[in-house]
Design a protein around this motif. Structure first.
Motif, PDB file in Angstrom:
ATOM      1  N   MET A  63       0.552  -2.114  -0.060  1.00 44.02           N
ATOM      2  CA  MET A  63       0.040  -0.040  -0.025  1.00 44.02           C
ATOM      3  C   MET A  63       0.976   1.159  -0.138  1.00 44.02           C
ATOM      4  O   MET A  63       0.454   2.479  -0.205  1.00 44.02           O
ATOM      5  CB  MET A  63      -0.973   0.154   1.403  1.00 44.02           C
ATOM      6  N   PHE A  64       2.142   1.129   0.632  1.00 47.00           N
ATOM      7  CA  PHE A  64       3.262   2.420   0.130  1.00 47.00           C
ATOM      8  C   PHE A  64       3.191   2.414  -1.135  1.00 47.00           C
ATOM      9  O   PHE A  64       3.255   4.115  -1.288  1.00 47.00           O
ATOM     10  CB  PHE A  64       4.880   2.007   0.666  1.00 47.00           C
ATOM     11  N   TYR A  65       3.470   1.505  -1.841  1.00 48.30           N
ATOM     12  CA  TYR A  65       3.779   1.732  -3.292  1.00 48.30           C
ATOM     13  C   TYR A  65       2.338   1.601  -4.269  1.00 48.30           C
ATOM     14  O   TYR A  65       2.245   3.327  -4.535  1.00 48.30           O
ATOM     15  CB  TYR A  65       3.790   0.593  -3.835  1.00 48.30           C
ATOM     16  N   TRP A  66       1.246   1.778  -3.643  1.00 48.19           N
ATOM     17  CA  TRP A  66       0.019   1.889  -4.275  1.00 48.19           C
ATOM     18  C   TRP A  66      -0.007   3.549  -3.674  1.00 48.19           C
ATOM     19  O   TRP A  66      -0.784   4.273  -5.152  1.00 48.19           O
ATOM     20  CB  TRP A  66      -0.814   1.366  -3.107  1.00 48.19           C
ATOM     21  N   TRP A  67      -0.522   3.967  -2.230  1.00 46.40           N
ATOM     22  CA  TRP A  67      -0.462   5.757  -2.491  1.00 46.40           C
ATOM     23  C   TRP A  67       0.498   6.304  -3.210  1.00 46.40           C
ATOM     24  O   TRP A  67       0.279   7.493  -3.611  1.00 46.40           O
ATOM     25  CB  TRP A  67      -0.234   5.930  -0.880  1.00 46.40           C
ATOM     26  N   TYR A  68       1.972   5.724  -2.975  1.00 45.76           N
ATOM     27  CA  TYR A  68       2.701   6.901  -4.453  1.00 45.76           C
ATOM     28  C   TYR A  68       2.115   6.678  -5.730  1.00 45.76           C
ATOM     29  O   TYR A  68       2.256   7.505  -6.339  1.00 45.76           O
ATOM     30  CB  TYR A  68       4.168   6.052  -4.272  1.00 45.76           C
TER      31      TYR A  68
END
Length: 139
Positions: A63-68
């Motif tokens: 989800m860190f990647y998704w938010w990015y």
């Protein structure tokens, strides 16, 4: 006249439903937001089903990647809707996610999506359908 793919949702309702359901609505919101942005922008690099699966398999690290990356879709949608984007929020989204404040990210994203929706809705409404509240101008 076709309806826009993006849907207007209350920012307060998104936050409250996420809190009340213990985050379950937040998972649903991530899915529908990704799906709607994919369809609107035509950019299918982030798939909603895979997002949920990878988020689950990585215990939320994906989800860190998704938010990015979701910020790229938002900016593409703002350009397509001829709305100026406020700023590139990639770093803000990741930092807030680190501190467990992703619900603030949700509010920012939903606010941006509502702005896009409002602009699209006004652009698609023919001028003769816009009501004139001034009754005296007809006389």
């Amino acid at each position: 006249m076709t309806d826009p793919i993006l849907h207007r949702r209350s920012v307060i309702a998104v936050i409250l439903f996420t809190l009340i359901t213990g985050g379950i609505y937040g998972v649903y919101w991530i899915y529908i937001t990704t799906r709607d942005l994919n369809e609107f922008t035509g950019d299918y690099r982030i798939k909603p089903g895979w997002t949920l699966l990878f988020g689950l398999l990585t215990c939320g690290l994906y989800m860190f990647y998704w938010w990015y990356k979701i910020n790229d879709l938002i900016m593409a949608a703002q350009i397509k809707a001829q709305r100026p984007f406020r700023s590139d929020n990639k770093l803000l989204f990741v930092v807030l996610r680190i501190f467990g404040l992703a619900i603030i990210n949700m509010a920012i994203v939903q606010s941006d999506l509502n702005d896009i929706y409002t602009n699209l809705h006004l652009a698609q409404t023919p001028q003769n359908e816009i009501e004139d509240d001034d009754e005296w101008s007809d006389y």
